[in-house]
Write an enzyme that holds these catalytic residues in place. Structure first.
Site: not given
Ligand code: 3PG
Ligand code: MG
Length: 398
Positions: A36, A197, A354, A377
């Site tokens: 990142r 899931k 991820g 996310g």
């Molecule tokens: C992530 O790592 O997916 C983003 O930085 C968002 O983090 P968060 O899910 O804690 O909002």
């Molecule tokens: Mg996250």
């Protein structure tokens, strides 16, 4: 896409308040994966090259509005300096006198990192007062954190309303790549969706069956679809309360002309541990005392055929329990084939999330994909067809 580009703003001599995502993995105070950071470097350098002051705002972890020293962004400074090849100053707060003094001390072309925005409760509440305090530190707001754009927080959303705003280079790159993959793709399109899931990916599946020509379902969630088709899945992970939902998704897909590919053969084991004894059986023949942990070779061959007939692939989620070998076999094989087709210029391949990126990195496929998103996310919400508040704010500001 209606946002202003970074380089369309006059940055010379300007304090460019730049939201980046520095939520990177850290062990014993050291960054273990700098991806990142590497991906925001171009934006920071563009700002400093243009004679601007790059003031970086970011969150780290989930401190819930409290100052938690273990979640200080100070520990990211060495990795940031190494990637940027220049020294980075640090302020122990993202607002207030210490931040203001650190900004006032900056010369053009310098970089300053401000402390974790989530140390303030107003960040996650998108408190306008906090956003106004942050806005005092900048002349321009640049959002380069696509991976945090699904959060309507003060630093990702509120700020865009207070300062002349623009999308950073990574934000622009992410949005353009994703638009190419799902918004306006070259057809036929394939989506691969895996993961444990169905319940966490209902919106995503519903959106995808309307958008793509072929949907490959893998991982634990495929078991729910197999059970919905009347197969016995033994001791496999399966959401038995979602069988009707899975049937509805399958029926809607069939009606709309989207082909769903489920595993045709599966790798089963009696225990979920590395190098457990396995057996490959047809999808309808999972023994009552076994669990499905990966897709089998026939399934992979069908995924590969779908990829060979496609122009665009969007991938989220592994096909099996990839963290534990040999249950990474199907994921690795399909990923390597997608990478090969991409290298040959036959496929546009976009992946995010991820776990997905970790799996593609392990197999060595990631480097050949057309685009690998930095988002977890946010990538999911984008695949669900949702408007990301951080992106919307940039569009409305333009
Ligand atoms: C992530 O790592 O997916 C983003 O930085 C968002 O983090 P968060 O899910 O804690 O909002
Ligand atoms: Mg996250």
């Amino acid at each position: 896409m209606g946002w202003t580009k970074l380089l369309d703003r006059d940055l010379s001599g300007k304090r460019v308040l730049t939201r980046v995502d520095l939520n990177v993995p850290v062990e014993d105070g050291r960054v273990t994966d700098a991806t990142r950071i590497e991906r925001i470097a171009a934006t920071v350098q563009a700002i400093t090259d243009a004679g601007g002051k790059a003031i970086l705002l970011a969150h780290f972890g989930r401190p819930k509005g409290q100052r938690v020293e273990a979640m200080s962004l100070r520990q990211v400074v060495p990795a940031l300096q190494e990637v940027l090849g220049q020294s980075v100053a640090f302020a122990p707060d993202c607002i207030g006198p210490e931040a203001e003094a650190a900004v006032a001390a900056m010369k053009d072309g310098e970089v300053l990192l401000l402390e974790n925005t989530r140390f303030h409760p107003g960040e996650e509440k998108n408190d306008p007062e906090l956003a106004a305090e942050m806005a005092k530190l900048g002349d321009v707001y640049c959002n380069d954190a696509f991976s945090a754009a699904h959060r309507a927080h003060a630093s990702t959303e509120g700020l865009a309303r207070l300062l002349p705003s623009c999308a950073g280079l990574l934000m622009a790159e992410e949005l353009e790549a994703l638009e190419k993959a799902l918004g306006n793709p070259e057809r036929p399109t394939v989506a691969i969706v895996g993961g444990a899931k169905v319940s966490t990916k209902l919106d995503l599946l519903s959106n995808l069956i309307e958008k793509v020509d072929t949907l490959v379902i893998g991982g634990g969630m495929a078991n729910t679809f197999l059970a919905a088709a009347g197969f016995d899945v033994g001791k496999s992970l399966c959401e038995h309360d979602l069988l009707d939902t899975a049937r509805e998704i399958a029926a809607k897909a069939a009606k709309g002309g989207c082909t769903i590919l489920l595993p045709r053969d599966v790798v089963v084991a009696r225990e979920f541990k590395a190098h457990a004894e396995t057996e490959t059986v047809t999808a309808e023949a999972c023994p009552a005392d076994a669990m499905i942990l990966d897709a089998g070779p026939d399934s992979v061959a069908h995924v590969e055929m779908a990829l060979e007939g496609a122009k665009t692939l969007v991938w989220n989620g592994p096909l099996g329990a990839f963290e534990i070998p040999p249950f990474d076999t199907a994921t690795n094989a399909a990923a390597l084939r997608a990478a090969e087709l991409t290298r040959e210029g036959k496929l546009i391949s976009v992946a995010g999330g991820g776990d997905t990126v970790a799996a593609l990195n392990t197999s060595g496929a990631a480097k050949d994909f057309t685009y690998v998103s930095t988002a977890g996310g946010a990538f999911l919400e984008w695949m669900e067809g949702k408007t990301l508040p951080g992106v919307k704010a940039l569009e409305e500001a333009a």
